[in-house]
Design a protein around this motif. Structure first.
Motif: not given
Length: 201
Positions: A151-156, A105-110, A95-101, A161-169
Protein backbone atom coordinates in the motif's frame (compact mmCIF):
# COMPACT_ATOMS: atom_id res chain seq x y z
CA UNK A 1 24.81 -98.94 -26.88
CA UNK A 2 22.29 -96.21 -26.30
CA UNK A 3 21.42 -93.78 -29.00
CA UNK A 4 22.70 -90.24 -28.48
CA UNK A 5 20.10 -87.55 -28.29
CA UNK A 6 20.31 -84.51 -30.52
CA UNK A 7 20.46 -81.20 -28.61
CA UNK A 8 17.91 -79.72 -31.02
CA UNK A 9 15.42 -82.41 -30.40
CA UNK A 10 12.43 -81.50 -28.22
CA UNK A 11 11.29 -84.00 -25.69
CA UNK A 12 7.77 -84.73 -24.68
CA UNK A 13 8.74 -84.38 -21.03
CA UNK A 14 8.25 -80.90 -19.67
CA UNK A 15 11.40 -79.19 -18.61
CA UNK A 16 11.34 -77.43 -15.24
CA UNK A 17 10.69 -73.69 -15.69
CA UNK A 18 13.32 -71.49 -14.11
CA UNK A 19 11.94 -68.18 -12.83
CA UNK A 20 13.75 -65.15 -14.20
CA UNK A 21 14.85 -62.59 -11.62
CA UNK A 22 12.71 -59.43 -11.64
CA UNK A 23 14.03 -56.53 -13.65
CA UNK A 24 14.76 -53.77 -11.14
CA UNK A 25 14.74 -51.05 -13.76
CA UNK A 26 11.38 -52.17 -15.10
CA UNK A 27 9.84 -52.01 -11.63
CA UNK A 28 11.18 -48.46 -11.24
CA UNK A 29 9.72 -47.45 -14.59
CA UNK A 30 6.31 -48.84 -13.80
CA UNK A 31 6.03 -47.45 -10.28
CA UNK A 32 4.76 -43.89 -10.05
CA UNK A 33 7.13 -41.40 -8.46
CA UNK A 34 6.32 -40.59 -4.87
CA UNK A 35 4.65 -37.22 -4.64
CA UNK A 36 5.86 -34.83 -2.00
CA UNK A 37 3.22 -33.55 0.38
CA UNK A 38 3.01 -29.79 -0.19
CA UNK A 39 0.13 -29.23 2.23
CA UNK A 40 2.24 -27.21 4.72
CA UNK A 41 3.66 -24.98 1.95
CA UNK A 42 0.17 -24.27 0.59
CA UNK A 43 -1.12 -23.35 4.04
CA UNK A 44 1.82 -20.98 4.70
CA UNK A 45 2.09 -19.45 1.21
CA UNK A 46 0.80 -16.14 2.55
CA UNK A 47 3.80 -16.00 4.94
CA UNK A 48 6.33 -16.02 2.10
CA UNK A 49 7.53 -12.68 0.74
CA UNK A 50 9.22 -12.38 -2.66
CA UNK A 51 10.56 -8.97 -3.68
CA UNK A 52 12.42 -7.82 -6.76
CA UNK A 53 15.03 -5.05 -6.71
CA UNK A 54 16.09 -5.16 -3.04
CA UNK A 55 19.75 -4.21 -2.59
CA UNK A 56 21.55 -7.58 -2.19
CA UNK A 57 24.13 -6.10 0.20
CA UNK A 58 21.34 -5.25 2.64
CA UNK A 59 19.83 -8.71 2.25
CA UNK A 60 23.21 -10.22 3.11
CA UNK A 61 23.40 -8.04 6.24
CA UNK A 62 19.96 -9.33 7.28
CA UNK A 63 21.18 -12.89 6.67
CA UNK A 64 24.31 -12.26 8.74
CA UNK A 65 22.32 -10.85 11.68
CA UNK A 66 19.93 -13.80 11.49
CA UNK A 67 22.88 -16.19 11.59
CA UNK A 68 24.41 -14.42 14.60
CA UNK A 69 21.09 -14.49 16.49
CA UNK A 70 20.17 -18.03 15.31
CA UNK A 71 16.74 -16.90 14.09
CA UNK A 72 15.12 -17.07 10.63
CA UNK A 73 15.99 -14.33 8.14
CA UNK A 74 12.35 -13.46 7.64
CA UNK A 75 11.97 -12.57 11.31
CA UNK A 76 15.00 -10.25 11.22
CA UNK A 77 13.77 -8.56 8.03
CA UNK A 78 10.31 -8.21 9.56
CA UNK A 79 11.64 -6.58 12.76
CA UNK A 80 13.85 -4.14 10.83
CA UNK A 81 11.13 -3.18 8.34
CA UNK A 82 8.48 -2.76 11.06
CA UNK A 83 10.83 -0.53 13.06
CA UNK A 84 11.58 1.62 10.00
CA UNK A 85 7.87 1.89 9.15
CA UNK A 86 7.01 3.03 12.70
CA UNK A 87 9.80 5.63 12.53
CA UNK A 88 8.41 6.82 9.18
CA UNK A 89 4.91 7.12 10.68
CA UNK A 90 6.27 9.16 13.61
CA UNK A 91 8.18 11.47 11.25
CA UNK A 92 11.63 10.33 12.43
CA UNK A 93 12.49 8.99 8.97
CA UNK A 94 11.58 10.67 5.69
CA UNK A 95 10.99 9.06 2.31
CA UNK A 96 11.22 11.61 -0.52
CA UNK A 97 10.10 10.13 -3.85
CA UNK A 98 11.31 12.08 -6.87
CA UNK A 99 10.47 11.84 -10.57
CA UNK A 100 12.46 9.26 -12.49
CA UNK A 101 13.16 10.22 -16.12
CA UNK A 102 13.60 6.56 -17.12
CA UNK A 103 10.34 5.22 -15.66
CA UNK A 104 6.74 6.19 -15.12
CA UNK A 105 6.97 5.67 -11.39
CA UNK A 106 8.76 7.87 -8.89
CA UNK A 107 12.07 6.85 -7.31
CA UNK A 108 13.60 7.04 -3.85
CA UNK A 109 17.11 6.92 -5.35
CA UNK A 110 17.38 9.61 -8.06
CA UNK A 111 21.13 9.12 -8.57
CA UNK A 112 22.80 5.86 -9.49
CA UNK A 113 25.49 6.39 -6.83
CA UNK A 114 23.01 5.95 -3.99
CA UNK A 115 21.84 2.55 -5.26
CA UNK A 116 24.76 0.83 -6.98
CA UNK A 117 24.26 -2.10 -9.31
CA UNK A 118 26.08 -5.33 -8.40
CA UNK A 119 29.67 -5.29 -9.67
CA UNK A 120 30.77 -7.89 -12.24
CA UNK A 121 33.15 -10.64 -11.21
CA UNK A 122 36.78 -9.95 -12.14
CA UNK A 123 37.81 -11.66 -15.35
CA UNK A 124 34.23 -12.26 -16.50
CA UNK A 125 32.91 -10.69 -19.69
CA UNK A 126 29.35 -10.47 -18.34
CA UNK A 127 27.82 -7.07 -17.71
CA UNK A 128 26.58 -6.34 -14.21
CA UNK A 129 23.04 -7.58 -13.70
CA UNK A 130 20.37 -4.92 -13.32
CA UNK A 131 19.18 -4.54 -9.74
CA UNK A 132 15.56 -5.21 -10.65
CA UNK A 133 16.56 -8.76 -11.63
CA UNK A 134 17.68 -9.54 -8.07
CA UNK A 135 14.97 -11.49 -6.23
CA UNK A 136 14.85 -11.65 -2.44
CA UNK A 137 12.71 -14.22 -0.61
CA UNK A 138 11.86 -14.31 3.09
CA UNK A 139 9.74 -16.85 4.93
CA UNK A 140 7.78 -16.25 8.12
CA UNK A 141 6.72 -12.84 6.85
CA UNK A 142 3.28 -11.71 8.08
CA UNK A 143 0.69 -10.97 5.37
CA UNK A 144 -0.29 -7.72 7.17
CA UNK A 145 3.24 -6.34 6.72
CA UNK A 146 3.25 -7.34 3.04
CA UNK A 147 -0.04 -5.48 2.54
CA UNK A 148 1.29 -2.42 4.39
CA UNK A 149 4.43 -2.32 2.22
CA UNK A 150 2.42 -2.76 -0.98
CA UNK A 151 0.00 0.00 0.00
CA UNK A 152 2.83 2.41 0.81
CA UNK A 153 4.59 1.68 -2.50
CA UNK A 154 1.36 1.81 -4.57
CA UNK A 155 0.06 4.65 -6.73
CA UNK A 156 -2.03 5.94 -3.81
CA UNK A 157 1.07 5.93 -1.57
CA UNK A 158 4.57 6.93 -2.61
CA UNK A 159 4.20 5.58 -6.17
CA UNK A 160 7.61 3.86 -6.09
CA UNK A 161 8.75 0.29 -6.83
CA UNK A 162 8.31 -1.89 -3.75
CA UNK A 163 11.93 -3.09 -4.02
CA UNK A 164 13.17 0.50 -3.66
CA UNK A 165 10.88 1.06 -0.69
CA UNK A 166 12.18 -2.06 1.07
CA UNK A 167 15.78 -1.06 0.26
CA UNK A 168 15.24 2.38 1.83
CA UNK A 169 13.53 0.89 4.90
CA UNK A 170 16.24 -1.77 5.34
CA UNK A 171 19.00 0.81 4.98
CA UNK A 172 17.44 2.98 7.69
CA UNK A 173 16.58 0.05 9.97
CA UNK A 174 20.05 -1.50 9.72
CA UNK A 175 21.65 1.85 10.64
CA UNK A 176 19.33 2.03 13.64
CA UNK A 177 20.38 -1.51 14.63
CA UNK A 178 24.09 -0.70 14.27
CA UNK A 179 23.66 2.50 16.33
CA UNK A 180 21.83 0.63 19.10
CA UNK A 181 18.46 2.31 18.45
CA UNK A 182 16.93 -1.05 17.51
CA UNK A 183 17.48 -4.08 19.71
CA UNK A 184 16.82 -7.59 18.42
CA UNK A 185 16.53 -10.11 21.23
CA UNK A 186 16.19 -13.79 20.30
CA UNK A 187 13.81 -15.83 22.43
CA UNK A 188 14.20 -19.57 22.80
CA UNK A 189 11.34 -21.41 21.16
CA UNK A 190 10.28 -24.80 22.50
CA UNK A 191 9.70 -27.13 19.59
CA UNK A 192 9.55 -30.57 21.21
CA UNK A 193 9.20 -32.41 24.50
CA UNK A 194 11.26 -35.15 26.06
CA UNK A 195 10.33 -37.95 28.42
CA UNK A 196 11.68 -37.98 31.94
CA UNK A 197 12.53 -41.42 33.24
CA UNK A 198 11.16 -41.72 36.75
CA UNK A 199 13.30 -43.49 39.31
CA UNK A 200 16.61 -42.83 37.55
CA UNK A 201 19.21 -40.56 39.04
Amino acid sequence: MSKRRSPFETSNETMPVVAAPPDLYESLRVAEPRKRNRHWEKQHQSHKAVYRGVDPKLSLQVKSIAGDLCVPEGEVARAILEHALRCYERGEFDLNPRPNPYRLRMTLFPTHESLPAPKPIKGSKHKPEALWRVITTWRGFPPELKRELSALASDEGLHVPVGELITALLRFGLKEYQNGQLTLTPVQKRTSFTLSLEGTK
